[in-house]
Motif scaffolding. Structure first.
Motif, PDB file in Angstrom:
ATOM      1  N   GLU A 237       0.815  -1.210   0.000  1.00  0.00           N
ATOM      2  CA  GLU A 237       0.000   0.000   0.000  1.00  0.00           C
ATOM      3  C   GLU A 237       0.855   1.269   0.000  1.00  0.00           C
ATOM      4  O   GLU A 237       0.323   2.370   0.115  1.00  0.00           O
ATOM      5  CB  GLU A 237      -0.934   0.006   1.222  1.00  0.00           C
ATOM      6  CG  GLU A 237      -1.827  -1.228   1.333  1.00  0.00           C
ATOM      7  CD  GLU A 237      -2.695  -1.424   0.102  1.00  0.00           C
ATOM      8  OE1 GLU A 237      -3.130  -0.415  -0.489  1.00  0.00           O
ATOM      9  OE2 GLU A 237      -2.929  -2.590  -0.276  1.00  0.00           O
ATOM     10  N   LYS A 238       2.163   1.119  -0.128  1.00  0.00           N
ATOM     11  CA  LYS A 238       3.052   2.282  -0.074  1.00  0.00           C
ATOM     12  C   LYS A 238       2.856   3.158  -1.313  1.00  0.00           C
ATOM     13  O   LYS A 238       2.792   2.673  -2.442  1.00  0.00           O
ATOM     14  CB  LYS A 238       4.507   1.826   0.025  1.00  0.00           C
ATOM     15  CG  LYS A 238       5.506   2.974   0.132  1.00  0.00           C
ATOM     16  CD  LYS A 238       6.922   2.460   0.299  1.00  0.00           C
ATOM     17  CE  LYS A 238       7.125   1.834   1.665  1.00  0.00           C
ATOM     18  NZ  LYS A 238       8.549   1.489   1.897  1.00  0.00           N
ATOM     19  N   THR A 239       2.809   4.466  -1.080  1.00  0.00           N
ATOM     20  CA  THR A 239       2.676   5.433  -2.175  1.00  0.00           C
ATOM     21  C   THR A 239       4.071   5.800  -2.681  1.00  0.00           C
ATOM     22  O   THR A 239       4.975   6.099  -1.901  1.00  0.00           O
ATOM     23  CB  THR A 239       1.943   6.699  -1.697  1.00  0.00           C
ATOM     24  OG1 THR A 239       0.658   6.324  -1.212  1.00  0.00           O
ATOM     25  CG2 THR A 239       1.786   7.693  -2.830  1.00  0.00           C
ATOM     26  N   ARG A 299      -3.953 -11.473  -3.366  1.00  0.00           N
ATOM     27  CA  ARG A 299      -2.912 -10.443  -3.360  1.00  0.00           C
ATOM     28  C   ARG A 299      -2.249 -10.206  -4.710  1.00  0.00           C
ATOM     29  O   ARG A 299      -1.372  -9.345  -4.808  1.00  0.00           O
ATOM     30  CB  ARG A 299      -1.836 -10.828  -2.350  1.00  0.00           C
ATOM     31  CG  ARG A 299      -2.308 -10.839  -0.904  1.00  0.00           C
ATOM     32  CD  ARG A 299      -2.561  -9.444  -0.401  1.00  0.00           C
ATOM     33  NE  ARG A 299      -2.902  -9.414   1.013  1.00  0.00           N
ATOM     34  CZ  ARG A 299      -3.146  -8.326   1.693  1.00  0.00           C
ATOM     35  NH1 ARG A 299      -3.105  -7.160   1.090  1.00  0.00           N
ATOM     36  NH2 ARG A 299      -3.464  -8.381   2.980  1.00  0.00           N
ATOM     37  N   PRO A 302      -2.807  -6.336  -6.077  1.00  0.00           N
ATOM     38  CA  PRO A 302      -1.978  -5.335  -5.393  1.00  0.00           C
ATOM     39  C   PRO A 302      -0.486  -5.523  -5.652  1.00  0.00           C
ATOM     40  O   PRO A 302       0.262  -4.551  -5.736  1.00  0.00           O
ATOM     41  CB  PRO A 302      -2.312  -5.559  -3.915  1.00  0.00           C
ATOM     42  CG  PRO A 302      -3.662  -6.187  -3.910  1.00  0.00           C
ATOM     43  CD  PRO A 302      -3.713  -7.030  -5.142  1.00  0.00           C
ATOM     44  N   PHE A 306       1.820  -2.605  -7.373  1.00  0.00           N
ATOM     45  CA  PHE A 306       3.020  -2.056  -6.754  1.00  0.00           C
ATOM     46  C   PHE A 306       4.166  -2.047  -7.760  1.00  0.00           C
ATOM     47  O   PHE A 306       4.957  -1.096  -7.800  1.00  0.00           O
ATOM     48  CB  PHE A 306       3.418  -2.860  -5.521  1.00  0.00           C
ATOM     49  CG  PHE A 306       4.673  -2.357  -4.863  1.00  0.00           C
ATOM     50  CD1 PHE A 306       4.628  -1.275  -3.997  1.00  0.00           C
ATOM     51  CD2 PHE A 306       5.905  -2.945  -5.128  1.00  0.00           C
ATOM     52  CE1 PHE A 306       5.781  -0.794  -3.394  1.00  0.00           C
ATOM     53  CE2 PHE A 306       7.064  -2.472  -4.540  1.00  0.00           C
ATOM     54  CZ  PHE A 306       6.995  -1.391  -3.668  1.00  0.00           C
TER      55      PHE A 306
END
Length: 657
Positions: A237-239, A299, A302, A306
């Motif tokens: 979930e890192k931006t 998963r 996502p 990423f």
């Protein structure tokens, strides 16, 4: 005639009933659960059977029809007894497969009970109709009992649908199978032969009872949860923005590459096989749909997104190498990925994957094509003050070597081919090597500009010598092999040229002090007056002092300069020794007799260096700091000893020099 046909019909039905009775005898297992109302029906039917036998003689005109009606009712009773036995057996089943088998038999017995009730009802209704036509009164005891039996049979006929209602025996049994199905799916060894047999048996039974949709829903939910627990990853979930440096997320990228390979080759490969093995007898579309739902809800999406976000970080050369690593990972799992994620249900996974590949290709090409211009932008910068190789040169050459490495070059070529293919342009390998050459050309232009900016010629020579030596060191590297032997030999020639020029520029002017014809003439004439000899001696002192001072200035100024190649540094030191020491020694040899005539009590500090001390200083010119300090101490000690000898021995010979 009508009566004969009716009798024939009754005989046919009797034959059918007999075969149904034979089928019912196969159900022989026992169950615990019975209802009070069913027992009452059983009791009344048994009572009815006994009463009918008695009434046979009281109503002898109808005895044959009554006797034929008893048989279907007896068949219903036998089937009902089998159902009761199976219900009790279901409670005491040992093992999943036995339980599935009991559920199957109970379901079949329920169906047989319903069909037997229908047959018995038809017999009773036809018999009542026949007896009524023959004049049996409505209040006849036999007719009343038949009507009561019809009501009981209709109620018994509802046993099957009631069994599937909430709280019913089959409803509970199927729920138990679903629970066991869910439990097995959570096991680590879910794909063992024993578990696979159980899962397949449960699915077939649930499918036979029209509960496949619910079964698939349970399967998807359980297996999705299992995958999610394995991939509890914080970085997903890192931006990532253009302000982020690739070094800041390097650890996340390495984890992502590892997780992608694990996801495809271990987790989803396993899930795909599990789906097909479990649902293989249900239909091909079921495992495809089931796996597609698992993939979409777990998963993998996502994880792919990423990977796309990695291409959005700050655009710089290190990012290109990381993007190559990411593309290599995706290309490495491409065959397995395409085989696993097929079908309409995985269309979103494939779409996100295409987006990821597109971002990686564009990111690599943007940086790669801009590399020469990025090198050119560094031209206004100043060269190193110590004459060493600029960091840009070492970094770029190392970078080019990495691009041409056995791992990166094929991937980079493939990416360039894909990018040009999208633009309807044919790829040729010369495009890659030619672009690397353009990068080196920009480096060469930078070096020329930096060398010209050095106001001191000797430092410029050291600078160019170091850089040409650096390029010579690329022999037996990927970059050196690409540029060729002639290119490497040319740099060797330039290296040697600048090394020789450095020695000349550094020591040429200083050595010119050691030529003095007037001193030679005065010192060589044996008839020279003492005054002239004293003047000559003073002139020699001044020359030696000027030489020593000049030598110290050069040594101090160049002490912080570097020659990055140790072997080259040794060669230059040897060249300086051969150039300086013989001239210095020759000068001393020419005037040693004149110098030793000096009053022993006078100051002899004018002789700062002996030839040996000078040689030791020159040999340590470009050594590491620790070694230089050690040699300086040794040189200083030797000079002091030699100075002491000169002052104490007025008969100093040439051998002392």
């Amino acid at each position: 005639m009508a009566e004969a046909k009716r009798l024939e019909r009754l005989k046919a039905m009797r034959s059918l009933l007999k075969s149904e009775m034979e089928k019912s005898e196969t159900f022989s297992l026992v169950l615990n659960k019975t209802g009070s109302k069913i027992e009452e029906i059983n009791h009344k039917l048994l009572s009815l059977e006994a009463d009918l036998k008695v009434e046979r003689w009281k109503a002898s005109p109808f005895s044959d029809h009554i006797r034929h009606t008893i048989a279907p009712i007896s068949a219903v009773l036998r089937v009902f007894s089998t159902v009761q036995e199976l219900e009790r057996s279901l409670v005491s089943s040992d093992g999943v497969l036995d339980y599935v088998s009991d559920v199957k038999r109970l379901g079949e017995a329920m169906k047989l009970l319903s069909s037997s009730c229908v047959l018995a009802l038809n017999w009773l209704e036809d018999t009542i109709e026949y007896l009524t036509e023959k004049g049996m009164p409505e209040d006849h005891p036999c007719g009343l009992r038949f009507k009561t039996s019809i009501e009981l049979l209709r109620e018994l006929q509802m046993s099957e649908p009631r069994a599937y209602l909430k709280g019913g025996i089959l409803y509970t049994a199927l729920k138990n199978l679903e629970t066991e199905f869910k439990r097995i799916l959570k096991e680590e060894q879910v794909l063992s032969k024993d578990n696979l047999r159980k899962l397949q048996a449960i699915i077939k039974r649930l499918h036979a009872h029209t509960r496949l949709k619910n079964c698939v829903s349970v399967y998807v939910k359980v297996r999705t949860t299992v995958i999610q627990k394995r991939f509890e990853i914080g970085y997903l979930e890192k931006t990532i923005t253009e302000a982020d440096n690739v070094h800041d997320i390097e650890g996340d990228i390495d984890q992502w590459r590892s997780h992608m390979e694990i996801a495809v080759r271990e987790i989803y490969e396993f899930e795909s096989k599990l789906c097909y093995d479990v649902f293989e007898d249900i239909g091909e579309d079921v495992p495809l749909r089931c796996f597609g739902e698992i993939a979409s809800n777990s998963r993998i999406l996502p994880l792919l997104r990423f990977g796309s976000r990695i291409s959005k970080c700050k655009k710089d050369p290190p990012k290109l190498l990381k993007l190559l690593d990411c593309f290599y990972t995706m290309d490495n799992i491409r065959i397995e990925f395409n085989r696993i994620f097929q079908g309409e249900q995985c269309s979103e996974v494939r779409r996100v994957t295409r987006e990821l590949i597109s971002n990686l290709v564009k990111g690599v090409c943007e940086i790669f094509w801009e590399l020469p211009s990025q090198v050119e932008l560094q031209r206004p910068n100043c060269p190193p003050l110590d004459g060493g190789v600029p960091r840009l040169v070492s970094v770029v050459t190392e970078y080019c070597n990495k691009l041409l490495g056995n791992n990166n070059k094929p991937i980079l070529s493939k990416i360039l081919e894909i990018d040009l293919g999208w633009k309807n342009t044919k790829y040729q390998e010369e495009l890659l090597t030619g672009h690397i050459y353009n990068i080196l050309r920009e480096i060469a232009l930078n070096l020329d500009a930096w060398s010209s900016s050095n106001k001191e010629t000797a430092l410029s020579c050291i600078f160019m010598m170091n850089n040409h030596s650096h390029f010579c060191g690329l022999r037996e590297t990927h970059l050196g092999e690409m540029m060729g032997e002639s290119w490497l030999n040319a740099h060797e020639q330039y290296r040697d040229y600048y090394a020789a020029l450095y020695v000349k520029e550094s020591w040429g002017n200083l050595l010119s002090l050691l030529t003095n014809k007037s001193q030679t003439t005065s010192s060589s004439s044996s008839e020279s007056s003492p005054v002239k000899r004293k003047r000559a001696r003073e002139s020699i002192k001044r020359t030696l002092q000027a030489f020593s001072k000049g030598f110290d200035e050069i040594y101090t100024k160049q002490a912080n300069w570097v020659v990055e190649d140790d072997k080259l540094a040794w060669k230059i030191c040897q060249a300086m020794v051969k150039t300086v020491v013989p001239r210095y020694k020759s000068y001393l040899q020419s005037y040693i007799k004149l110098l030793v005539e000096e009053d022993p009590t006078s100051d002899s500090k004018h002789l700062y260096y002996t030839p040996k001390g000078l040689e030791m200083k020159l040999k340590t010119m470009f050594q590491k700091k620790e070694e230089t300090e050690k040699r300086d101490k040794e040189s200083h000690f030797v000079n002091k000893v030699m100075d002491l000898e000169i002052t104490q021995n007025s008969h100093m010979t040439l051998e002392a020099i």
